[in-house]
Design an enzyme around this catalytic site. Sequence first.
Site, PDB file in Angstrom:
ATOM      1  N   ASP A  80     -11.528  -7.148  -2.469  1.00 13.30           N
ATOM      2  CA  ASP A  80     -12.379  -8.344  -2.261  1.00 13.30           C
ATOM      3  C   ASP A  80     -13.777  -7.876  -1.878  1.00 13.30           C
ATOM      4  O   ASP A  80     -14.010  -6.690  -1.672  1.00 13.30           O
ATOM      5  CB  ASP A  80     -11.794  -9.232  -1.146  1.00 13.30           C
ATOM      6  CG  ASP A  80     -11.684  -8.493   0.173  1.00 13.30           C
ATOM      7  OD1 ASP A  80     -10.602  -7.940   0.429  1.00 13.30           O
ATOM      8  OD2 ASP A  80     -12.673  -8.414   0.914  1.00 13.30           O
ATOM      9  N   GLU A 121       0.810  -1.223   0.000  1.00 13.16           N
ATOM     10  CA  GLU A 121       0.000   0.000   0.000  1.00 13.16           C
ATOM     11  C   GLU A 121       0.845   1.276   0.000  1.00 13.16           C
ATOM     12  O   GLU A 121       0.312   2.362  -0.252  1.00 13.16           O
ATOM     13  CB  GLU A 121      -0.949  -0.011   1.209  1.00 13.16           C
ATOM     14  CG  GLU A 121      -1.967  -1.142   1.127  1.00 13.16           C
ATOM     15  CD  GLU A 121      -2.797  -1.303   2.384  1.00 13.16           C
ATOM     16  OE1 GLU A 121      -3.979  -1.635   2.266  1.00 13.16           O
ATOM     17  OE2 GLU A 121      -2.262  -1.113   3.497  1.00 13.16           O
TER      18      GLU A 121
HETATM   19  N1  ADE Z   1      -9.053  -5.081   3.766  1.00 18.08           N
HETATM   20  C1  ADE Z   1      -9.234  -5.621   2.561  1.00 18.08           C
HETATM   21  N2  ADE Z   1     -10.234  -6.516   2.563  1.00 18.08           N
HETATM   22  C2  ADE Z   1     -10.713  -6.543   3.823  1.00 18.08           C
HETATM   23  C3  ADE Z   1     -11.722  -7.282   4.470  1.00 18.08           C
HETATM   24  N3  ADE Z   1     -12.460  -8.173   3.817  1.00 18.08           N
HETATM   25  N4  ADE Z   1     -11.923  -7.063   5.793  1.00 18.08           N
HETATM   26  C4  ADE Z   1     -11.167  -6.173   6.462  1.00 18.08           C
HETATM   27  N5  ADE Z   1     -10.193  -5.454   5.912  1.00 18.08           N
HETATM   28  C5  ADE Z   1      -9.954  -5.634   4.602  1.00 18.08           C
END
Ligand code: ADE
Length: 229
Positions: free
Chosen positions: A196, A11
């Site tokens: 995601d 990041e």
């Molecule tokens: N960062 C990226 N994906 C995430 C998720 N599913 N839950 C918490 N932080 C995240």
Amino acid sequence: MIGIIGAMASEVDGLKALMGNVTVRKISSVEFFAGELSGKKIVVAEAGVGKVNAAVTAQTMILEYEADRIINIGVAGGLDPSLEIGDAAVAERVAEHDMDTTPLGDEPGFITGLDKVYMDCDAELTSLIADCAEELGIHTVRGTIVSGDQFICTNEQREKLIKVFGAAAAEMEGASIGHVCEMNGVKFCVLRAISDGANSESTMTFKEFEKIAAANSIKIVCRMLERIK
Ligand code: ADE
């Protein structure tokens, strides 16, 4: 000085590589890269994952580097139905979804001391960073981003964050940075690229797309640094 915080190497490393006149200091186990980018004085740090790491890093930027604006970048699980991998979520407000004093009669997410659930991001920084994402052709949702010390990976958790907080995206740091900034009277904004769907497939999806999504958030913040006053 503008502070930029990410949780993981993916990041922030791309940003560090673009900086000039860099000096590095290690404070409380976190490396702070101070230097210049697009003619702006910035300090960049990889805080580590979670709310405590992010809070320590934000507070250090304020006390040691006199950061007067903090930008939180990185990846998030998408909750808004229109968000797909690589899209952007920009926070208008943030909340700590795992703050829970409901047994004492408080609302979910209520932060005693600040005496509220939602912390407002700086309107000017927020609209600038969202505009930059859109100008790059990235679908962008502005709304509530929630943070907690949990990777969201069940449909039940996902539905709860949507229902209780009206959240557009979930991650693990933004609201704690907002909390620290609010305690110090410092402006902040949160930009996240979607890695995601914060659902039962998110563990696999995150591993596959985290780097691609993180690169998108770096691209957006670079454009913002070109334009910021
Ligand atoms: N960062 C990226 N994906 C995430 C998720 N599913 N839950 C918490 N932080 C995240």
